[in-house]
Design a protein around this motif. Structure first.
Motif, PDB file in Angstrom:
ATOM      1  N   LYS A 160       1.333   6.646  -5.779  1.00  0.00           N
ATOM      2  CA  LYS A 160       0.863   6.180  -4.509  1.00  0.00           C
ATOM      3  C   LYS A 160      -0.400   4.990  -4.852  1.00  0.00           C
ATOM      4  O   LYS A 160      -1.264   5.386  -5.534  1.00  0.00           O
ATOM      5  CB  LYS A 160       0.258   7.254  -3.670  1.00  0.00           C
ATOM      6  N   HIS A 161      -0.412   4.184  -4.051  1.00  0.00           N
ATOM      7  CA  HIS A 161      -1.293   3.036  -4.167  1.00  0.00           C
ATOM      8  C   HIS A 161      -2.592   3.490  -3.064  1.00  0.00           C
ATOM      9  O   HIS A 161      -2.406   3.674  -2.207  1.00  0.00           O
ATOM     10  CB  HIS A 161      -0.824   1.595  -3.632  1.00  0.00           C
ATOM     11  N   ILE A 162      -3.580   3.588  -3.944  1.00  0.00           N
ATOM     12  CA  ILE A 162      -4.955   4.045  -3.157  1.00  0.00           C
ATOM     13  C   ILE A 162      -5.524   3.074  -2.553  1.00  0.00           C
ATOM     14  O   ILE A 162      -5.592   1.888  -2.894  1.00  0.00           O
ATOM     15  CB  ILE A 162      -5.845   4.870  -4.317  1.00  0.00           C
ATOM     16  N   GLY A 163      -5.970   3.328  -1.513  1.00  0.00           N
ATOM     17  CA  GLY A 163      -6.577   2.290  -0.487  1.00  0.00           C
ATOM     18  C   GLY A 163      -5.908   1.218   0.097  1.00  0.00           C
ATOM     19  O   GLY A 163      -6.335   0.051   0.122  1.00  0.00           O
ATOM     20  N   ASN A 164      -4.635   1.353   0.289  1.00  0.00           N
ATOM     21  CA  ASN A 164      -3.516   0.516   1.071  1.00  0.00           C
ATOM     22  C   ASN A 164      -3.888   0.297   2.353  1.00  0.00           C
ATOM     23  O   ASN A 164      -4.043   1.032   3.196  1.00  0.00           O
ATOM     24  CB  ASN A 164      -2.204   1.086   0.916  1.00  0.00           C
ATOM     25  N   ASP A 165      -4.528  -1.216   2.503  1.00  0.00           N
ATOM     26  CA  ASP A 165      -4.759  -1.403   3.838  1.00  0.00           C
ATOM     27  C   ASP A 165      -3.724  -2.319   4.438  1.00  0.00           C
ATOM     28  O   ASP A 165      -2.556  -2.712   3.904  1.00  0.00           O
ATOM     29  CB  ASP A 165      -6.226  -1.988   3.938  1.00  0.00           C
ATOM     30  N   MET A 166      -3.906  -2.953   5.524  1.00  0.00           N
ATOM     31  CA  MET A 166      -2.900  -3.800   6.276  1.00  0.00           C
ATOM     32  C   MET A 166      -2.414  -4.876   5.332  1.00  0.00           C
ATOM     33  O   MET A 166      -1.127  -5.312   5.330  1.00  0.00           O
ATOM     34  CB  MET A 166      -3.291  -4.051   7.553  1.00  0.00           C
ATOM     35  N   TRP A 167      -3.540  -5.729   4.645  1.00  0.00           N
ATOM     36  CA  TRP A 167      -3.172  -6.794   3.702  1.00  0.00           C
ATOM     37  C   TRP A 167      -2.158  -6.151   2.843  1.00  0.00           C
ATOM     38  O   TRP A 167      -1.057  -7.005   2.604  1.00  0.00           O
ATOM     39  CB  TRP A 167      -4.381  -7.210   3.396  1.00  0.00           C
ATOM     40  N   ASP A 168      -2.682  -5.274   2.117  1.00  0.00           N
ATOM     41  CA  ASP A 168      -1.547  -4.768   1.074  1.00  0.00           C
ATOM     42  C   ASP A 168      -0.219  -4.377   1.460  1.00  0.00           C
ATOM     43  O   ASP A 168       0.740  -4.849   0.636  1.00  0.00           O
ATOM     44  CB  ASP A 168      -2.081  -3.572   0.173  1.00  0.00           C
ATOM     45  N   VAL A 169      -0.162  -4.080   2.560  1.00  0.00           N
ATOM     46  CA  VAL A 169       1.249  -3.526   3.257  1.00  0.00           C
ATOM     47  C   VAL A 169       1.908  -4.962   3.341  1.00  0.00           C
ATOM     48  O   VAL A 169       3.081  -5.092   3.003  1.00  0.00           O
ATOM     49  CB  VAL A 169       0.987  -2.866   4.387  1.00  0.00           C
ATOM     50  N   ALA A 170       1.405  -5.827   4.030  1.00  0.00           N
ATOM     51  CA  ALA A 170       1.799  -7.365   4.220  1.00  0.00           C
ATOM     52  C   ALA A 170       2.308  -7.958   3.153  1.00  0.00           C
ATOM     53  O   ALA A 170       3.403  -8.611   2.981  1.00  0.00           O
ATOM     54  CB  ALA A 170       0.837  -8.045   5.023  1.00  0.00           C
ATOM     55  N   MET A 171       1.531  -7.795   1.918  1.00  0.00           N
ATOM     56  CA  MET A 171       1.883  -8.405   0.837  1.00  0.00           C
ATOM     57  C   MET A 171       2.855  -7.749   0.076  1.00  0.00           C
ATOM     58  O   MET A 171       3.894  -8.474  -0.623  1.00  0.00           O
ATOM     59  CB  MET A 171       0.697  -8.423  -0.223  1.00  0.00           C
TER      60      MET A 171
END
Length: 66
Positions: A36-47
């Protein structure tokens, strides 16, 4: 010597917390194929979506040109 009486329950609690974390890690890794990627925000999901789309486009263009 009274503090020795607290060692066993604290050890059990710490062990259960570690076990719960490891179980959660391994279940997620088994389900998604990666940790699991810790601290996944909307930017990380979009990338991640963008990268997945680029890889799909590149793999489909390389398989069609072969």
């Amino acid at each position: 010597m009274i503090w020795l009486e607290a060692i066993l329950p604290l050890g059990i609690i710490a062990g259960m917390l570690c076990a719960a974390g490891n179980i959660q890690y391994h279940i997620h890794k088994a389900a998604h194929g990666r940790p699991k990627h810790i601290g996944n925000d909307m930017w990380d999901v979009a990338m991640e979506r963008r990268d997945k789309k680029i890889i799909e486009i590149l793999s489909s263009s390389s398989s069609s040109s072969s």
